[in-house]
Scaffold this active site. Structure first.
Site, PDB file in Angstrom:
ATOM      1  CG  HIS A  72      -0.408   0.240   2.511  1.00  0.00           C
ATOM      2  ND1 HIS A  72      -0.082  -0.772   3.383  1.00  0.00           N
ATOM      3  CD2 HIS A  72      -0.092   1.392   3.150  1.00  0.00           C
ATOM      4  CE1 HIS A  72       0.408  -0.254   4.499  1.00  0.00           C
ATOM      5  NE2 HIS A  72       0.420   1.052   4.384  1.00  0.00           N
ATOM      6  CG  ASP A 119       0.060  -4.108   2.783  1.00  0.00           C
ATOM      7  OD1 ASP A 119       0.520  -3.553   1.773  1.00  0.00           O
ATOM      8  OD2 ASP A 119      -0.237  -3.504   3.831  1.00  0.00           O
ATOM      9  CD  GLN A 208      -1.222   8.604  12.312  1.00  0.00           C
ATOM     10  OE1 GLN A 208      -0.418   8.544  13.244  1.00  0.00           O
ATOM     11  NE2 GLN A 208      -2.494   8.876  12.485  1.00  0.00           N
ATOM     12  N   GLY A 209       3.293   6.678   9.274  1.00  0.00           N
ATOM     13  CA  GLY A 209       4.676   6.775   8.864  1.00  0.00           C
ATOM     14  C   GLY A 209       5.473   5.521   9.077  1.00  0.00           C
ATOM     15  CG  ASP A 210       5.871   3.424  12.421  1.00  0.00           C
ATOM     16  OD1 ASP A 210       6.987   3.920  12.249  1.00  0.00           O
ATOM     17  OD2 ASP A 210       5.248   3.545  13.478  1.00  0.00           O
ATOM     18  CB  SER A 211       2.971   1.985   5.999  1.00  0.00           C
ATOM     19  OG  SER A 211       1.656   1.942   6.440  1.00  0.00           O
TER      20      SER A 211
END
Length: 262
Positions: A72, A119, A208-211
């Site tokens: 993603h 993913d 948020q930002g760790d994906s």
């Protein structure tokens, strides 16, 4: 229930997409049997496989020229020279940082949304990276390591909706069994997903930002091995909602086969 479909920083109205850091709410309760309540700063060289990607995601160095991240985080498969990878440092502003640029992106062809599984993605760099600052991270092809206590790390938000971090943060989270995780996320694809976190009190999580960043633990020989990829969850560190990670053991063979073609 509003789900956070991917912890990647995006611009789609109505959703907060994430890709980097660990959450430490001010009122977080201490985690049982753990010295980590939330994110703490990682030491230089502690996790030399960590990669920060310029689109706001994390990743792990799979080979000296390939980064493993989340599907993603990328828009598809094909030539792509627009991603910058930063490696070899915990402080993104360090003069010692190693940078490399993408040449090609491979997104899992079965990907249809983080909540549906598959993913994972690979980013080929313009040249192999080397030196004492960097190292590759092995991935598990066995479910034997899909349990116990895991380490998470990233440069993402330290609170839900917060700013990205300059310094790499780390934390530990326990395995959450499929039955418990399915109660939080009805319809969870358990063959594709691995859940971790402190379900009752929350307080420790990716955000948020760790994906795309790795979730990892020690293997039988004492080395680090990747068991998960930061994928999605409902908010960050909320009680009742553990983080959901791509189950690497399910996709290890597909990842290896794709990497061999790059």
């Amino acid at each position: 229930m509003k789900r956070q479909l991917g912890r990647f920083i995006g611009l789609l109205a109505g959703f907060v997409f994430a890709a980097g850091a660990l959450v430490l709410p001010a009122a977080a309760a201490p985690a049982p049997s753990s010295t980590v309540v939330g994110g703490t700063q990682a030491d230089q060289g502690e996790f030399p496989f960590m990669v920060r990607l310029s689109m706001g995601c994390g990743g792990a160095l799979y080979t000296p020229q390939i980064v493993l991240t989340a599907a993603h985080c990328v828009s598809g498969t094909g030539d792509d020279a627009g991603i910058t990878a930063t490696l070899g440092v915990v402080d993104l502003n360090s003069a010692s940082a190693i940078t490399a640029h993408s040449t090609y992106v491979y997104q899992s062809p079965a990907f249809s949304g983080a909540e549906n599984g598959n993913d994972w993605a690979l980013i080929k760099l313009d040249a192999p990276v080397s030196g004492s600052q960097v190292a590759t991270l092995a991935v598990t092809d066995s479910t034997a390591y899909d349990n116990g206590t895991f380490t998470i790390a990233g440069w993402g938000a330290a609170v839900e909706g917060g700013a990205q971090q300059q310094h790499l943060l780390k934390a530990t989270v326990p395995y959450v069994d499929d039955a418990t995780c399915t109660k939080a996320y009805p319809g969870l694809v358990t063959a594709a997903s691995l859940c971790a976190g402190y379900v009752d009190q929350g307080g420790v999580d990716t955000c948020q930002g760790d994906s795309g960043g790795p979730m990892f633990r020690r293997d039988a020989a004492g080395g680090w091995i990747q068991v998960g990829i930061v994928s999605w969850g409902n908010g960050c560190a909320r009680p009742g909602f553990p983080g959901v990670y791509t189950k690497v053991s399910t996709y290890a063979a597909d990842i290896a086969a794709a990497a061999a073609t790059l």
